[in-house]
Scaffold this active site. Structure first.
Site, short mmCIF file in Angstrom:
data_model
loop_
_atom_site.label_atom_id
_atom_site.label_comp_id
_atom_site.label_asym_id
_atom_site.label_seq_id
_atom_site.Cartn_x
_atom_site.Cartn_y
_atom_site.Cartn_z
CD GLU A 172 -3.05 0.66 2.06
OE1 GLU A 172 -3.41 -0.28 2.76
OE2 GLU A 172 -4.09 1.73 2.19
NE ARG A 173 -1.90 5.13 -0.02
CZ ARG A 173 -3.42 5.91 -0.91
NH1 ARG A 173 -2.83 5.56 -2.35
NH2 ARG A 173 -4.16 5.75 -0.56
CD GLU A 296 -7.49 5.82 5.74
OE1 GLU A 296 -7.03 4.83 6.19
OE2 GLU A 296 -7.82 7.47 6.02
NE ARG A 329 -0.55 4.26 11.52
CZ ARG A 329 -1.45 4.10 10.76
NH1 ARG A 329 -2.24 4.06 10.71
NH2 ARG A 329 -0.65 5.43 10.11
NE ARG A 341 -8.09 13.03 7.26
CZ ARG A 341 -8.41 12.77 6.31
NH1 ARG A 341 -8.91 12.57 4.70
NH2 ARG A 341 -6.76 11.86 6.13
CG ASP A 370 -3.14 10.46 5.51
OD1 ASP A 370 -2.06 10.45 6.02
OD2 ASP A 370 -3.96 10.40 4.21
CD GLU A 392 1.81 6.42 11.51
OE1 GLU A 392 1.62 5.94 12.64
OE2 GLU A 392 1.54 6.16 10.13
CD GLU A 398 -1.08 7.89 0.71
OE1 GLU A 398 -0.52 7.40 1.75
OE2 GLU A 398 -2.01 7.76 0.72
CG HIS A 526 -6.26 15.21 1.47
ND1 HIS A 526 -7.20 14.68 0.09
CD2 HIS A 526 -6.19 14.76 1.64
CE1 HIS A 526 -7.23 13.32 0.03
NE2 HIS A 526 -6.39 13.30 1.00
C1 GCV Z 1 -2.31 2.36 5.47
C2 GCV Z 1 -3.61 7.37 3.81
C3 GCV Z 1 -2.69 6.55 3.15
C4 GCV Z 1 -4.04 5.06 3.29
C5 GCV Z 1 -3.35 4.91 4.79
C6 GCV Z 1 -3.43 5.38 6.28
C7 GCV Z 1 -2.96 5.25 7.30
O1 GCV Z 1 -5.38 7.04 4.41
O2 GCV Z 1 -4.08 6.94 2.37
O3 GCV Z 1 -3.24 3.98 2.25
O4 GCV Z 1 -3.64 3.16 4.92
O5 GCV Z 1 -2.84 6.92 5.55
O6 GCV Z 1 -2.49 5.69 7.35
O7 GCV Z 1 -3.64 4.50 7.87
#
Ligand code: GCV
Length: 701
Positions: A172-173, A296, A329, A341, A370, A392, A398, A526
């Site tokens: 992912e990413r 999410e 997290r 948000r 983000d 983090e 990304e 964003h």
């Molecule tokens: C792992 C963002 C990213 C997601 C990621 C999320 C996170 O939204 O687009 O891909 O998911 O952050 O940090 O949990």
């Protein structure tokens, strides 16, 4: 004149002849160990002890020095001695090792047995390994080697990579190919690459790795996958790297056959305890769990009306007896919440300050949204003094142009770490919260979302290796400057020639601001393509959640642009200490993050907001053009393969910077309804052309 031996002459020739650079594919990272002047003066290596970690230290010193000496024999006049204080020869040197703690080291030039000797000493085997890498860095970067006086200890306890790697090897990413973890072939086949991964991390002091995605599958906790994780742990162990796993909160239901995952349910608690016991049988030094919960769409304690603390503490109880930690997290938000948000994490977590178990650390992204090209520091860093907080950062890019944009993130992270929270008065920087200096917390940490994949060059681009490198160095010392980091990396990865080091360091240091200019100037955020986050998408609207659209964030209309986060709006600014909030709100870099302003409002340059946006977008493109010129001039110092790939990627970056500029200007102009300032070219296409572009196969999804 005394004649120099032929080998030494050959080595010197290969050092001084910039054009003699040989073909490289980037696999060696910053551990290339190509010949440098001065290395021949280093004596033969003696590492006292035979543990796997000390063997790794010896092997690295021998390998490194052999390469750096260019084949010449070690100096017979000098010596290199390494070991722990448990060895009488080291203890007898009476070095100041108290401050080194369990992972630090001392490196010193001194006379031992009448010979000039470089001593690398530590309290632990891994400290010796870290010291060995530090010494090699001194040689690689051509520091004076005859008067070394180094004492170093990590400021942060947990220095971790977070792999967002899935069990099918997708990442992912991820923009560097498949996951390096070949789950299918593990545990029987252990790719030798895992050792090089461990060496690279140990060279930075990274001491842990979360193997799987935070969007976790419960399967990672089943017996076959634990066996696979145990095999990886075995390879990484000698390098001081512990393995951690992302835990799916609903695992007791999905793989445990329970009817609930309620953290207050005794059967659920018992299941996690038994699971932790099973994990520790397979991996005795297992680090612990990382958890993304109620974010999410991930399951979590709130599904049962419980709090984040209830969820985290249940897992902490399971791993606690084994010495494990839980990294929970704070990246939480819900589209069902009407609240801005970026305010939601603060609202959910601040009331829980002091309610987490001792072995829980809350993991907080550098900013409240983000991983944007620029956002203010996360207000939680100034708001939870009774809770260990770890930072983090996203090493993978990304939102920063994927692997093909040259963006060195050192300045971004330095900006976040040096931001002043004012929590306990002026100077309470995020770095001081993260390393515990300001809070007295001893459980401290820093996590970097890895940019590592199976690509031969590990990171998808040569310059993205610098981001992995910078993350590791900052995790060891959050107060390092990005300039020092960039310079060391450029020297080790490419060339020590000052004609290379200076311009390339400058290019790296300005690259982040350049990207902000062509993507999100003046505090925009964003506004990238939906879902894949590739390219511009300021027009993104509609869909299932408002907070995944661009219009939610920039709020452009004929009246103006920007998100009012002052008292007149969402009042997110009030989540900071008053002095910090005031400074952020007055900082033009965050103008449209905190304020909604009319298009004709004057900026510091004297230009209107509209004109300033156009100027900055255009400047970003010009700056990428300048980067290309600067890199073109570096050809004499770099092997043709790496030079050509960087040059090709910079050409992509220029095209895409231009695309960002043109698309954003075309879009925002529909609201500003103002002409471009004199001398600035209009976008070559109508807005609809940009809006129609589609990228169903963008990587990293
Ligand atoms: C792992 C963002 C990213 C997601 C990621 C999320 C996170 O939204 O687009 O891909 O998911 O952050 O940090 O949990």
């Amino acid at each position: 004149m005394k004649r120099r031996p032929l080998l030494a002459l050959l080595a010197a020739a290969s050092v001084s002849c910039a054009t003699a650079a040989r073909a490289e594919d980037g696999y060696d990272l910053w551990l290339r160990y190509r010949p440098v002047e001065g290395a021949a003066a280093v004596g033969g290596v003696t590492v006292l002890g035979e543990s796997p970690t000390l063997q790794a230290a010896r092997a690295e010193l021998e390998r490194g020095l052999a390469g750096l000496r260019g084949g010449a024999a070690p100096s017979t006049r000098a010596a290199l001695l390494a070991g722990t204080a448990s060895q009488a020869r080291i203890a007898g040197l009476k070095l100041p090792l108290q401050a080194a703690g369990p992972e630090g080291y001392v490196i010193r030039s001194m006379q031992v047995d009448g010979r000039p000797t470089t001593v690398i000493a530590a309290n632990s085997d891994v400290g010796v390994l870290y010291g060995a890498f530090h010494f090699l860095r001194l040689v690689q970067t051509r520091q004076p080697l005859d008067r070394i006086e180094v004492a170093s200890a990590p400021a942060v306890k947990l220095r971790l990579l977070n792999h967002w790697d899935n069990l099918d090897r997708s990442v992912e990413r991820g923009y560097a190919g498949q996951s390096i973890w070949d789950w299918w072939k593990l545990p029987d086949y252990r790719d030798p690459r895992y050792v090089d991964y461990a060496r690279a991390n140990a060279s930075l002091g990274i001491n842990g790795t979360v193997l799987n995605n935070v969007n976790a599958k419960a399967d990672s906790l089943t017996e076959p996958y634990l066996e696979k994780a145990a095999a990886v742990a075995e390879v990484l162990r000698p390098y001081g790297i512990k393995v951690y796993l992302s835990a799916r909160f609903s695992a007791p239901k999905e793989i445990g056959g329970l009817a609930t995952a309620d953290p207050l349910d005794p059967a659920v608690r018992a299941w996690w305890k038994a699971k932790a016991d099973e994990i520790y049988r397979a991996i005795p030094d297992f680090g612990g769990f990382l958890v993304k919960a109620n974010s999410e769409g991930q399951p979590g304690p709130q599904d049962y009306g419980r709090t984040h603390a209830d969820g985290a503490n249940m897992l902490a109880e399971a791993v606690g007896p084994h010495g494990g930690v839980v990294m929970w997290r704070a990246f939480v938000y819900s589209h069902e919440q009407p609240e801005d948000r970026i305010k939601q994490a603060w609202s959910e977590f601040v009331p829980l300050d002091g309610k987490f178990a001792k072995n829980v650390i809350v993991q907080v992204k550098n900013g409240p949204l983000d991983f944007q090209p620029r956002e203010p520091f996360h207000p939680l860093f100034g708001a939870m003094p009774k809770t260990p907080l770890m930072a983090e950062f996203q090493v993978t890019k990304e939102y920063l142009g994927f692997a093909t944009h040259l963006v060195f993130q050192g300045p971004l992270w330095e900006e976040a770490l040096q931001a002043d929270t004012w929590r306990a008065g002026k100077g309470t920087t995020v770095a001081k919260v993260v390393d515990g200096e300001a809070t007295g917390q001893t459980l401290t940490g820093m996590a970097g979302v890895a940019n590592i994949g199976a690509d031969r060059n590990w990171s998808g681009s040569h310059f993205d290796q610098a981001n992995w490198y910078a993350f590791g160095r900052l995790a060891w010392d959050p107060n390092l400057t990005s300039k020092a980091i960039a310079e060391a990396w450029a020297r080790m990865t490419f060339s020590n020639d000052p004609a290379f080091v200076k311009p390339v360091t400058e290019m790296m240091l300005s690259s982040r601001e350049t990207m902000v200019n062509y993507m999100t100037p003046l505090g925009l955020h964003h506004i990238m393509g939906n879902s894949h986050h590739y390219g511009p998408g300021p027009w993104v609207a509609g869909g299932e959640r408002a907070d995944w659209t661009s219009v939610y964030y920039h709020r452009a209309s004929p009246d103006g642009i920007g998100f009012d986060r002052m008292a007149s709006g969402s009042n997110a600014v009030a989540q900071y200490a008053p002095e910090a909030g005031k400074a952020l709100a007055a900082d033009e870099r965050y103008l449209l993050w905190f304020h909604r302003v009319p298009w004709d409002r004057k900026t510091a340059s004297g230009r209107t907001v509209w004109d300033e946006l156009v100027v900055r977008y255009s400047r970003g493109v010009d700056e990428v053009k300048a980067m290309r010129r600067s890199w073109a001039a570096m050809a004499p110092y770099v092997d043709p393969e790496r030079h050509a790939q960087v040059a090709a990627y910079l050409a992509i970056q220029e095209n895409e910077a231009q695309w960002w500029r043109d698309a954003c200007i075309a879009y925002f102009q529909t609201f500003s309804k103002r002409p471009l300032p004199a001398g600035y070219a209009p976008p070559p296409h109508p807005l609809e052309w940009y809006e129609a572009l589609s990228f169903p196969y963008a990587p990293g999804g």
